[in-house]
Design a protein around this motif. Structure first.
Motif, PDB file in Angstrom:
ATOM      1  N   GLY A 215       0.799  -1.222   0.000  1.00 42.00           N
ATOM      2  CA  GLY A 215       0.000   0.000   0.000  1.00 42.00           C
ATOM      3  C   GLY A 215       0.827   1.266   0.000  1.00 42.00           C
ATOM      4  O   GLY A 215       0.278   2.370   0.063  1.00 42.00           O
ATOM      5  N   GLY A 216       2.149   1.127  -0.103  1.00 38.07           N
ATOM      6  CA  GLY A 216       3.035   2.292  -0.061  1.00 38.07           C
ATOM      7  C   GLY A 216       3.021   3.099  -1.343  1.00 38.07           C
ATOM      8  O   GLY A 216       2.385   2.736  -2.337  1.00 38.07           O
ATOM      9  N   THR A 217       3.751   4.205  -1.313  1.00 38.17           N
ATOM     10  CA  THR A 217       3.812   5.096  -2.470  1.00 38.17           C
ATOM     11  C   THR A 217       4.316   4.376  -3.708  1.00 38.17           C
ATOM     12  O   THR A 217       3.821   4.586  -4.812  1.00 38.17           O
ATOM     13  CB  THR A 217       4.731   6.301  -2.155  1.00 38.17           C
ATOM     14  N   ASP A 218       5.310   3.505  -3.541  1.00 39.23           N
ATOM     15  CA  ASP A 218       5.834   2.709  -4.652  1.00 39.23           C
ATOM     16  C   ASP A 218       6.355   1.381  -4.093  1.00 39.23           C
ATOM     17  O   ASP A 218       7.472   1.319  -3.571  1.00 39.23           O
ATOM     18  CB  ASP A 218       6.957   3.445  -5.373  1.00 39.23           C
ATOM     19  N   PRO A 219       5.575   0.309  -4.185  1.00 42.46           N
ATOM     20  CA  PRO A 219       5.984  -0.977  -3.619  1.00 42.46           C
ATOM     21  C   PRO A 219       7.179  -1.612  -4.327  1.00 42.46           C
ATOM     22  O   PRO A 219       7.841  -2.478  -3.742  1.00 42.46           O
ATOM     23  CB  PRO A 219       4.734  -1.862  -3.801  1.00 42.46           C
ATOM     24  N   VAL A 220       7.457  -1.229  -5.564  1.00 46.74           N
ATOM     25  CA  VAL A 220       8.446  -1.958  -6.360  1.00 46.74           C
ATOM     26  C   VAL A 220       9.836  -1.980  -5.723  1.00 46.74           C
ATOM     27  O   VAL A 220      10.455  -3.047  -5.644  1.00 46.74           O
ATOM     28  CB  VAL A 220       8.482  -1.417  -7.804  1.00 46.74           C
ATOM     29  N   PRO A 274      -4.475   3.991  -2.751  1.00 51.68           N
ATOM     30  CA  PRO A 274      -3.948   2.648  -3.031  1.00 51.68           C
ATOM     31  C   PRO A 274      -5.033   1.577  -2.970  1.00 51.68           C
ATOM     32  O   PRO A 274      -5.828   1.537  -2.032  1.00 51.68           O
ATOM     33  CB  PRO A 274      -2.915   2.444  -1.917  1.00 51.68           C
ATOM     34  N   ASP A 275      -5.069   0.716  -3.984  1.00 53.04           N
ATOM     35  CA  ASP A 275      -5.972  -0.436  -4.018  1.00 53.04           C
ATOM     36  C   ASP A 275      -5.085  -1.669  -3.813  1.00 53.04           C
ATOM     37  O   ASP A 275      -4.545  -2.233  -4.764  1.00 53.04           O
ATOM     38  CB  ASP A 275      -6.701  -0.499  -5.355  1.00 53.04           C
ATOM     39  N   VAL A 276      -4.920  -2.067  -2.564  1.00 54.87           N
ATOM     40  CA  VAL A 276      -3.975  -3.126  -2.233  1.00 54.87           C
ATOM     41  C   VAL A 276      -4.369  -4.457  -2.866  1.00 54.87           C
ATOM     42  O   VAL A 276      -3.510  -5.214  -3.332  1.00 54.87           O
ATOM     43  CB  VAL A 276      -3.833  -3.265  -0.702  1.00 54.87           C
ATOM     44  N   LEU A 277      -5.662  -4.750  -2.926  1.00 51.56           N
ATOM     45  CA  LEU A 277      -6.089  -6.017  -3.534  1.00 51.56           C
ATOM     46  C   LEU A 277      -5.733  -6.051  -5.021  1.00 51.56           C
ATOM     47  O   LEU A 277      -5.277  -7.085  -5.536  1.00 51.56           O
ATOM     48  CB  LEU A 277      -7.589  -6.224  -3.338  1.00 51.56           C
ATOM     49  N   LEU A 278      -5.932  -4.955  -5.719  1.00 54.51           N
ATOM     50  CA  LEU A 278      -5.563  -4.887  -7.129  1.00 54.51           C
ATOM     51  C   LEU A 278      -4.054  -5.046  -7.286  1.00 54.51           C
ATOM     52  O   LEU A 278      -3.582  -5.779  -8.172  1.00 54.51           O
ATOM     53  CB  LEU A 278      -6.015  -3.555  -7.734  1.00 54.51           C
ATOM     54  N   ARG A 279      -3.278  -4.390  -6.431  1.00 53.55           N
ATOM     55  CA  ARG A 279      -1.817  -4.469  -6.519  1.00 53.55           C
ATOM     56  C   ARG A 279      -1.324  -5.899  -6.269  1.00 53.55           C
ATOM     57  O   ARG A 279      -0.419  -6.378  -6.951  1.00 53.55           O
ATOM     58  CB  ARG A 279      -1.179  -3.512  -5.511  1.00 53.55           C
ATOM     59  N   ILE A 280      -1.932  -6.574  -5.277  1.00 48.37           N
ATOM     60  CA  ILE A 280      -1.507  -7.954  -4.996  1.00 48.37           C
ATOM     61  C   ILE A 280      -1.908  -8.877  -6.135  1.00 48.37           C
ATOM     62  O   ILE A 280      -1.146  -9.768  -6.529  1.00 48.37           O
ATOM     63  CB  ILE A 280      -2.094  -8.436  -3.654  1.00 48.37           C
ATOM     64  N   ALA A 281      -3.092  -8.659  -6.710  1.00 45.44           N
ATOM     65  CA  ALA A 281      -3.496  -9.460  -7.867  1.00 45.44           C
ATOM     66  C   ALA A 281      -2.526  -9.248  -9.025  1.00 45.44           C
ATOM     67  O   ALA A 281      -2.157 -10.199  -9.727  1.00 45.44           O
ATOM     68  CB  ALA A 281      -4.922  -9.095  -8.287  1.00 45.44           C
ATOM     69  N   ALA A 282      -2.103  -8.009  -9.231  1.00 45.16           N
ATOM     70  CA  ALA A 282      -1.125  -7.720 -10.285  1.00 45.16           C
ATOM     71  C   ALA A 282       0.205  -8.417  -9.992  1.00 45.16           C
ATOM     72  O   ALA A 282       0.849  -8.960 -10.896  1.00 45.16           O
ATOM     73  CB  ALA A 282      -0.917  -6.207 -10.412  1.00 45.16           C
TER      74      ALA A 282
END
Length: 473
Positions: A215-220, A274-282
């Motif tokens: 959920g951070g500014t940039d997880p990468v 931040p959409d954490v579920l979308l990010r984790i799915a990605a």
């Protein structure tokens, strides 16, 4: 110097008010940790954390007298929480803990000074304090310098810090995501050497740190750090495994790099934070590729049905990390459906196929739109433009059909009560089968008139050997 810096930090008035209460009782109170760091960075903070010379029983008595509500769930660790003048505060007695080296739970020992308390904190940027109400700034371990240099460093040796609490290694990765900071080389080395110690931490705590990172500014950058140090191998081994699977489009170094690009693409489509579920799915959408990797007759690498394998693998991993059941369902549903769109541009989709796409996606449809668009990482501009145009066309088609039919609530044209009345049958499996058959017709043909629906029901009943009452056709 310390007074000048302390006065420059924006201390909330409520913190000074609480400090005056503790001072009147003869005890020190210091705003510590994240609130001080965030105040220096001009970042908003909600919860206020304090360190005090008062022991827990004294802190509790003070807060009971001056607060509307208190909670003592952290009392065994020296922490008393309260709602003080409308603000959530947590006050912890100076600590000088030791750890047993097996679990993450400290053997609580109360300290008698602020410096020892700050020494036991995770990173120097969280080991600063401001006294209240006096505003004397304390920074015995150089946190202000590290904050200016955007460096994540531990107050003591990182080996000692991580041996005390291995979760701090994940927290280092999380801060690279939330703050955009880099880890000190010594910290990275210790994380690499001690990665397996994360096994001491409960799955729930690991999950919470991972979610905060995502959920951070940039997880990468945080994800790269987890992979580079071997930490990801301990709790999410499917992520580093992607480095072994070459992307079939040969447009990326490997599926791992493609995946990180998809995460950032998904972030660019977020609308309300931040959409954490979308990010984790990605992040997990291609984790089925290593298992399904094959070589076709033409020599091309293939990953047939990797979406099915990926959904299965993701479900198992997310369950192990104790994710909520609904979150697991949504993420795995997105993974399973993320390839459904491909083929639409060849003109093979009927209105029935569009209805099924919407119905099968259900509540995840808005996220599915974003995930599918994010998955296009080709460097071929013509191909990228064509895929984007195809998905634009699909969304427009969904909107058109939705305007004519309520796609969000596709139901058979006859409900269960009507089916039982028309066939003169009692509740049971036959009713469910009839309902499912009519729903399939609804998806295939769109809305039916009452007469058409009844005719279809009677025809199905005869095929099933169910007697149709009277002479109904």
């Amino acid at each position: 110097m310390s007074d000048r810096i302390g006065n420059e930090i924006s201390v909330p008035p409520v913190a000074d008010a609480l400090g005056e209460v503790f001072a009147a009782a003869g005890h020190e109170l210091h705003l510590v940790g994240g609130p001080v760091r965030d105040a220096i960075l001009r970042r908003d903070t909600v919860d206020l954390d304090f360190a005090t010379s008062a022991h827990p029983e004294v802190t509790q008595a003070i807060l009971e007298e001056h607060s509307s509500t208190i909670w003592t769930t952290g009392r065994e660790f020296g922490t008393i929480g309260a709602m003080f003048r409308g603000h959530r505060v947590e006050v912890t007695t100076f600590r000088a803990d030791t750890y047993d080296g097996v679990s993450r739970n400290p053997q609580v020992a109360y300290g008698d000074n602020l410096t020892d308390d700050l020494r036991r904190r995770d990173f120097t940027i969280n080991a600063m304090a401001v006294s209240v109400p006096g505003h004397e700034f304390s920074d015995p371990f150089g946190g202000l310098t590290d904050l200016a240099q955007q460096t994540i460093r531990t107050p003591g040796t990182p080996e000692d810090s991580f041996a005390d609490d291995p979760l701090r290694m994940m927290r280092a990765a999380r801060f690279t995501s939330q703050l955009g900071f880099h880890v000190d080389p010594a910290v990275k080395t210790a994380m690499t050497n001690m990665a397996r110690d994360i096994e001491r931490i409960s799955a729930e705590r690991v999950r919470d740190e991972f979610v905060k990172l995502m959920g951070g500014t940039d997880p990468v950058p945080g994800l790269r750090l987890l992979v580079a140090t071997g930490l990801a191998e301990e709790f999410l081994p499917e992520l580093p495994a992607l480095r072994m699977a070459i992307d079939e489009h040969a447009q990326h170094k490997d599926v791992y790099e493609h995946t990180l690009t998809v995460v950032r693409n998904a972030m660019s489509l977020e609308e309300d934070g931040p959409d954490v579920l979308l990010r984790i799915a990605a992040l997990l959408h291609d984790i089925g590729k290593p298992e399904t990797k094959g070589i076709g007759p033409d020599g091309r690498v293939t990953f047939h049905h990797h979406e099915v394998a990926g959904a299965r693998i993701a479900r198992k991993r997310l369950k192990a990390l104790k994710f909520p059941k609904d979150d697991i369902g949504a993420i795995c549903h997105l993974i399973a459906l993320h390839l459904r769109f491909y083929g639409y541009g060849r003109g093979e989709w009927t209105d029935s196929a569009v209805r099924r796409y919407v119905t099968d996606a259900g509540a995840v449809l808005p996220r599915l739109h974003k995930l599918v668009r994010s998955d296009c990482t080709t460097r071929n501009k013509r191909k990228a433009a064509r895929l984007a145009a195809d998905y634009d066309a699909l969304e427009e088609r969904i909107s058109r059909i939705a305007a004519e039919e309520d796609l969000a609530k596709v139901r058979p044209d006859l409900n269960g009560e009507e089916i039982m009345t028309l066939l003169e049958i009692k509740p049971g499996p036959q009713v469910g089968k009839a309902w499912k058959h009519l729903k399939e017709l609804r998806l295939e043909q769109g809305p039916l008139s009452r007469e058409e629906a009844e005719t279809a029901l009677f025809a199905w009943a005869r095929e099933q050997g169910i007697a149709v009452p009277g002479s109904r056709e």
